[in-house]
Motif scaffolding. Sequence first.
Motif, mmCIF file in Angstrom:
data_model
loop_
_atom_site.group_PDB
_atom_site.id
_atom_site.type_symbol
_atom_site.label_atom_id
_atom_site.label_comp_id
_atom_site.label_asym_id
_atom_site.label_seq_id
_atom_site.Cartn_x
_atom_site.Cartn_y
_atom_site.Cartn_z
ATOM 1 N N LEU A 390 -2.384 0.881 -1.549
ATOM 2 C CA LEU A 390 -2.440 1.174 -0.350
ATOM 3 C C LEU A 390 -2.132 -0.267 0.287
ATOM 4 O O LEU A 390 -2.149 -1.276 -0.080
ATOM 5 C CB LEU A 390 -4.402 1.020 -0.077
ATOM 6 C CG LEU A 390 -5.129 2.270 -0.212
ATOM 7 C CD1 LEU A 390 -6.732 1.884 -0.381
ATOM 8 C CD2 LEU A 390 -4.270 3.461 -0.475
ATOM 9 N N GLY A 391 -0.825 -0.200 1.779
ATOM 10 C CA GLY A 391 -1.035 -0.986 2.223
ATOM 11 C C GLY A 391 0.133 -0.508 3.118
ATOM 12 O O GLY A 391 -0.164 1.204 3.650
ATOM 13 N N LEU A 392 0.993 -1.197 3.928
ATOM 14 C CA LEU A 392 2.001 -0.895 4.705
ATOM 15 C C LEU A 392 3.235 0.328 3.940
ATOM 16 O O LEU A 392 4.132 0.652 4.253
ATOM 17 C CB LEU A 392 2.380 -2.181 5.030
ATOM 18 C CG LEU A 392 2.244 -2.853 6.714
ATOM 19 C CD1 LEU A 392 2.662 -4.098 6.971
ATOM 20 C CD2 LEU A 392 1.490 -1.644 7.434
ATOM 21 N N ASN A 393 2.703 0.510 2.817
ATOM 22 C CA ASN A 393 4.055 1.233 1.877
ATOM 23 C C ASN A 393 3.522 2.686 2.038
ATOM 24 O O ASN A 393 2.175 2.903 2.540
ATOM 25 C CB ASN A 393 4.165 0.587 -0.002
ATOM 26 C CG ASN A 393 2.000 0.680 -0.480
ATOM 27 O OD1 ASN A 393 1.241 -0.120 0.122
ATOM 28 N ND2 ASN A 393 1.727 2.294 -0.937
ATOM 29 N N GLN A 394 4.362 3.935 1.899
ATOM 30 C CA GLN A 394 3.730 4.858 1.443
ATOM 31 C C GLN A 394 2.925 5.145 0.491
ATOM 32 O O GLN A 394 2.749 4.144 -0.263
ATOM 33 C CB GLN A 394 4.963 5.624 0.809
ATOM 34 C CG GLN A 394 4.339 7.767 0.978
ATOM 35 C CD GLN A 394 5.666 8.145 -0.004
ATOM 36 O OE1 GLN A 394 6.509 8.057 0.248
ATOM 37 N NE2 GLN A 394 4.697 9.434 0.083
ATOM 38 N N THR A 395 1.384 5.316 0.850
ATOM 39 C CA THR A 395 0.212 5.748 -0.352
ATOM 40 C C THR A 395 0.491 6.223 -1.069
ATOM 41 O O THR A 395 1.349 7.371 -1.810
ATOM 42 C CB THR A 395 -0.762 6.053 0.615
ATOM 43 O OG1 THR A 395 -0.847 5.573 2.187
ATOM 44 C CG2 THR A 395 -2.302 6.609 -0.506
ATOM 45 N N LEU A 396 0.511 5.407 -2.320
ATOM 46 C CA LEU A 396 0.997 6.087 -3.674
ATOM 47 C C LEU A 396 -0.218 6.200 -5.120
ATOM 48 O O LEU A 396 -1.135 6.025 -5.281
ATOM 49 C CB LEU A 396 1.901 4.984 -4.513
ATOM 50 C CG LEU A 396 3.259 4.947 -3.906
ATOM 51 C CD1 LEU A 396 3.616 3.973 -4.659
ATOM 52 C CD2 LEU A 396 3.889 5.906 -4.015
#
Length: 465
Positions: A390-396
Amino acid sequence: MEACSLARTIGLWSLPIHPRMFFSTVFRVLPKLLGLPPSLMKKFLKIKHEHIHPPHMEIEVGGSPELPHELLVDIFALLEIPDLKRASSVCSSWRSAYTSLCNLGLYKRPQTPCLLYTSEYAGESVAFLYSLAEKRSYKLTLPDPPIHTRYLIGSTNGWLVTADERSEMHLLNPITCQQIALPSVITIEHVTPIFDEAGALSKYHYSRHTGSPRLSRFCSDQPSILALAELRSYLHEKAFVFYDAYAGGHIVVLIHSPYGQLSFARLGDDKWTWLSQHSFFHDCIYKDGLLYAVTSQGKILAFNLRGPVVTTELIMDITKDFTYENIYIAQAPCGGLLQVWRTQETSEYVEDADPATYLTNTANIKIFKVDTMAEKLVGIDSLDGHVLLLGLNQTLYLSVEEYPHLKANHVYFTDDCELYLFGCQNNRRDIGIYDLANNTCEELSPQLWSNWPNPIWITPSLTRL
């Protein structure tokens, strides 16, 4: 579009390292590729190691048996990108195999995500990748504008989305150094340029209007006047890069203020397209040709961006009244959807206290399956051999069977609270690993990173756009 030179590419991985590490990796996979018996491989390895003694990877590895080019390509296809990039710098034949692998599009190996961060002790154009697989960092030298001066607002499939000191956005692949300018920020519905007497862009008008009549009642009629670098603190929230197989191209989606609205642009477009009717979005994924977006109240909408007119379908209506969590959406292996709710606790406000003492910490993470038939969320207690990032990345949402270096039933998280990130840039970042079994957090590592720009998860990729 800017790409780094060969010299720079090699420089990205110029940490002192012994070639024995690469040969060890190479010969670990040879039995599988060649079908050789262990006894013969031991004999071959013994001969091989007797010829390996250089102290640094930059020097030529002379006197060692040359492997066929095609076999090297097959071996390199099994390496993670950090090892692959370093291997490509060992000698000319390894560089040739690496180039063939990239040019022929043969490199398909899944990559363990890394944490991209900067350090105050490195140059303005230097970033680092902390490998979750190896528990070590790699140095990157990136193209201008300097990475230390940018906001990191998104990460998808190996590409960063950044905002520079003029609040303009770029895609950047930190592995290949390819960089692509996105449509100008002045083509976003809420931004108008202000030019000085010489005709140069000097400031922005930033409007807070929406396409919602209900929200428009609360919006100021007067736009704000913001400096070029100031706009990104008000406008940009989170960005994504999705591949649309049907159209054969990439789409960049931006969640932006005011009120978490959506705009998108295809690579090659000269302006952003505003999705005006909805607000308060937190996260997006692209699935089966549709853009799925979740709001702060758990509402999920699906947008079809392919036709001349964007169509919208309600997937899940509002599921919660309060909006104090960060909300994420992810695709489960079965093809269904997950919602993730992350609660952060903030330290108590003390008047006249040092602003650096104001901190946020992840306190709780809840995960739900989206039951579209029953139109409800179903809570789950375990990820069943999977992990979340989680974060400012695309959720993986990843399988530990495919990514064995990650901890099953854990959530890896970085900061993404907009108010805390932009309002407290120099404060300690909320980064760690959450254990869903006992609801506890642990450190990712001793702090390696500067607090700003905010560290972000990225999955290394050799993909060129």
